[in-house]
Design an enzyme around this catalytic site. Structure first.
Site, PDB file in Angstrom:
ATOM      1  N   LYS A  81      12.230  -9.248  -4.169  1.00 32.92           N
ATOM      2  CA  LYS A  81      10.907  -8.646  -3.978  1.00 32.92           C
ATOM      3  C   LYS A  81      10.751  -7.428  -4.893  1.00 32.92           C
ATOM      4  O   LYS A  81      11.704  -6.657  -5.058  1.00 32.92           O
ATOM      5  CB  LYS A  81      10.766  -8.234  -2.509  1.00 32.92           C
ATOM      6  CG  LYS A  81       9.399  -7.704  -2.121  1.00 32.92           C
ATOM      7  CD  LYS A  81       9.362  -7.369  -0.625  1.00 32.92           C
ATOM      8  CE  LYS A  81       7.974  -6.942  -0.176  1.00 32.92           C
ATOM      9  NZ  LYS A  81       7.915  -6.631   1.264  1.00 32.92           N
ATOM     10  N   SER A 156       4.030  -8.751   3.918  1.00 31.13           N
ATOM     11  CA  SER A 156       3.879  -8.420   2.526  1.00 31.13           C
ATOM     12  C   SER A 156       4.814  -9.196   1.596  1.00 31.13           C
ATOM     13  O   SER A 156       4.528  -9.304   0.401  1.00 31.13           O
ATOM     14  CB  SER A 156       4.119  -6.915   2.331  1.00 31.13           C
ATOM     15  OG  SER A 156       5.449  -6.581   2.611  1.00 31.13           O
ATOM     16  N   SER A 180       6.836  -8.251   7.758  1.00 30.23           N
ATOM     17  CA  SER A 180       6.650  -8.648   6.360  1.00 30.23           C
ATOM     18  C   SER A 180       7.660  -9.654   5.828  1.00 30.23           C
ATOM     19  O   SER A 180       7.484 -10.169   4.723  1.00 30.23           O
ATOM     20  CB  SER A 180       6.653  -7.412   5.456  1.00 30.23           C
ATOM     21  OG  SER A 180       5.425  -6.753   5.523  1.00 30.23           O
TER      22      SER A 180
END
Lengths: 488, 95
Positions: A81, A156, A180
């Site tokens: 990420k 997210s 997330s």
């Protein structure tokens, strides 16, 4: 196909020599080239470096067998990420605020993946600064759901989930502040583990809400989640909130025997807005676990209805403080001004997207003079009550099982105009971050038309990742939802 | 305790964000709805409840006070929008 392999299979095949890390890495990169134009999970990929790392992994395997034996993930590419510092790579948090920031160091989770032999590959899309539940807040192109390209992958860590579902990587790392990891895992049909707060060092993780953020894996199954957790967890002197507890070897050998386990169902989660297809999948999963010998009992988490308000007060407050570091002076975007105040304010106006501004403003408000007691301190006290709800429940059950989300993946644009409605979609995941529990989401079914995956959440007490992984593994032994992939 | 007294101008100034008028209008409206929602915490009785700032509070975590390796000056400045002579360059603060 090599890109279909799980982490366990890929590592095993590199170890026995039936595939090289170079072949594996090439398969991932080819797959990314083939499908990422549709899902937009990858923000940056350095192919030359990837092949250099793969070649080094292959060299270690053939020339240094003793060292290779200490590297359980040798040669396996893992997507990262864009919120985690990887030395020599861009770190943008899917924001314009960071400009061309290039990370001068590896965060601890990345350093540990490298030590285990894995290849940290690519920067994955996300909601800007991890603020969002749909990936629509990426300052670049939003990532899309591989099951239906008109729907969101969740957020997210939407890029991390979409990348696993699209079979670009056997596994990825994400972060979870209010769901997330688990929510996008549910929307994309993968397995996503949020470790207990303090289990994985946050050093090298760009802070959103420091008392909530945790790094964890997104994978094809619970076994792989255990393998990766084992590699990245453990005390780190660089993070004073990392807990000095040893990693648990039980994560490496999951036990699917759940006979006699007590599983709690929170009655407050039977909500009217719950999509009937979600309720049906939840009940069906409980039936399966019950037939395997688990005892299902009702529990109460009486402060559930206050979780979202509490969460958004505390996390925006922490974010407003954490994001003060983006000042246009030391790194990132700068818009000039004649004095530091003007320079700061113009840089931040130009660099942050709408949701990040919204949360900084909200967080500044709840911390401002005259409101701090009414909002921030009050929310910290309600957080205590929510934590106590879980402590009480875990006094009588081993784990709690709920749907991960109240609906399947929603359409792009469906909630982006109404921040409050978007916030409400996190209802089932945020309580665990408030309380500091661990939790995992596993695929538990599909809607009919369109075919969209559904997620089942297993929540465990703090530091009982072994329990949630074992239950998830047991469930995956009885079901094949996690073995289904979208056509792309 | 209500969203209606949100002074967006003042808060944006505290937060160091130079919002446009359109942004102020839109944010003000959206945040009023969010703050009204948050006001439901007023219903919770928290008498005698201690606040939680971290799920597992660990106080006074220290490390051994030994010199270690850190970023060089050059590495620390590499991402700076403007630097010179090993320093960050900022607008003039005092006349």
């Amino acid at each position: 196909m090599a890109f279909d392999l799980t982490v366990k299979e890929a590592a095993g095949r590199v170890r026995d020599g039936s595939i090289s890390s170079t072949e594996l890495t090439r398969a991932c990169i080819e797959r990314i080239r083939e499908v990422d134009g549709k899902v937009h999970a990858v923000l940056e990929l350095d192919e030359d470096e990837a092949f250099a790392m793969a070649a080094e992994a292959d060299r270690i395997r053939s020339e240094e067998p003793e060292r290779a034996a200490q590297m359980p993930l040798l040669g396996v590419p893992i997507g990262i990420k864009d919120l985690l510092a990887v030395r020599g790579h861009s770190l943008r948090c899917a924001s314009r605020m960071l400009g061309n920031f290039n990370s001068p160091y590896d965060g601890t989770a990345i350093a540990r993946l490298r030590k285990a032999g894995a290849i940290p590959l690519a920067r994955l899309n996300m909601d800007e600064f991890a603020m969002g539940s749909s990936n629509e807040n990426s300052a670049f192109k939003p990532s899309l759901n591989p099951w239906d390209l008109e729907r969101v992958p969740g957020g997210s860590s939407g890029g991390s989930a979409a990348a696993v579902a699209a079979r670009e990587f056997p596994a990825t790392l994400g972060t979870d502040t209010g769901g997330s990891i688990r929510q996008p895992a549910a929307f994309c049909g993968c397995t996503g583990l949020k470790p207990t707060y303090g289990r994985v060092s946050r050093y090298g993780l760009v802070a959103f809400a420091s008392s909530f953020d945790q790094i964890g894996p997104l994978t094809r199954n619970a076994e792989d989640a255990g393998l990766i957790l084992h590699a990245i967890a453990g005390h780190d002197p660089m993070d004073s909130t990392s807990v000095p507890k040893p990693v648990d070897d039980a994560w490496l050998n999951l036990n699917p025997e759940i006979k006699g386990m007590k599983i709690g169902i929170p009655m407050e989660y039977r909500r009217p807005e719950l999509d009937p297809v979600i309720t049906a999948a939840w009940d069906e999963a409980l039936k399966k676990l019950s037939s395997a010998g688990a005892e299902i009992v009702e529990v109460s988490l009486p402060h559930t209805e206050y979780a979202i308000a509490t969460y958004y007060i505390l996390t925006t407050a922490e974010a407003s403080s954490n994001l003060a570091r983006f000042d246009g002076i030391r790194y990132g975007l700068r818009v000039d001004g004649n004095d530091p105040y003007t320079l700061n304010s113009r840089s931040r106006e130009a660099g942050f997207g709408p949701e990040v501004k919204r949360r900084i403003i909200l967080g500044t408000y709840v911390l401002s003079s005259g409101y701090c007691d009414a909002y921030y301190i009050k929310a910290q006290k309600v957080r205590t009550l929510i934590r106590q709800d879980f402590e009480r429940a875990f006094g009588s059950v081993d784990a709690i099982i709920t749907p991960t989300t109240p609906t399947p993946a929603f359409r792009i644009g469906q909630k982006s105009k109404d921040p409050l409605e978007m916030y409400l979609s996190d209802i089932f995941t945020i309580s665990s971050n408030l309380a500091g529990n661990c939790g995992i989401s596993v695929p538990c079914g599909f809607t009919d038309n369109p075919r969209l995956p559904l997620g089942l959440q297993v929540i465990g007490p703090a530091f009982r990742e072994d329990t949630v992984l074992n239950i998830a593994h047991a469930y995956q032994q009885m079901t094949d939802w996690h073995l289904q992939f979208p056509e792309l | 305790m209500a969203g209606t007294d949100l002074n967006i101008e003042y808060i944006a100034q505290l937060a160091r964000i130079e919002l446009t008028q359109d942004e102020k209008d839109e944010l003000g409206q959206q945040l009023k709805a969010v703050i009204d929602y948050m006001d439901q915490l007023g219903r919770v009785d928290v008498t005698g409840v201690e606040p939680t700032s971290h799920p597992f509070p660990m106080d006074n975590v220290t490390r051994a006070d030994e010199p270690g390796v850190s970023l060089t000056n050059e590495e620390a400045l590499r991402n700076a929008p403007s630097s010179s002579n090993g320093l960050f360059i900022v607008p003039r603060i005092v006349e």
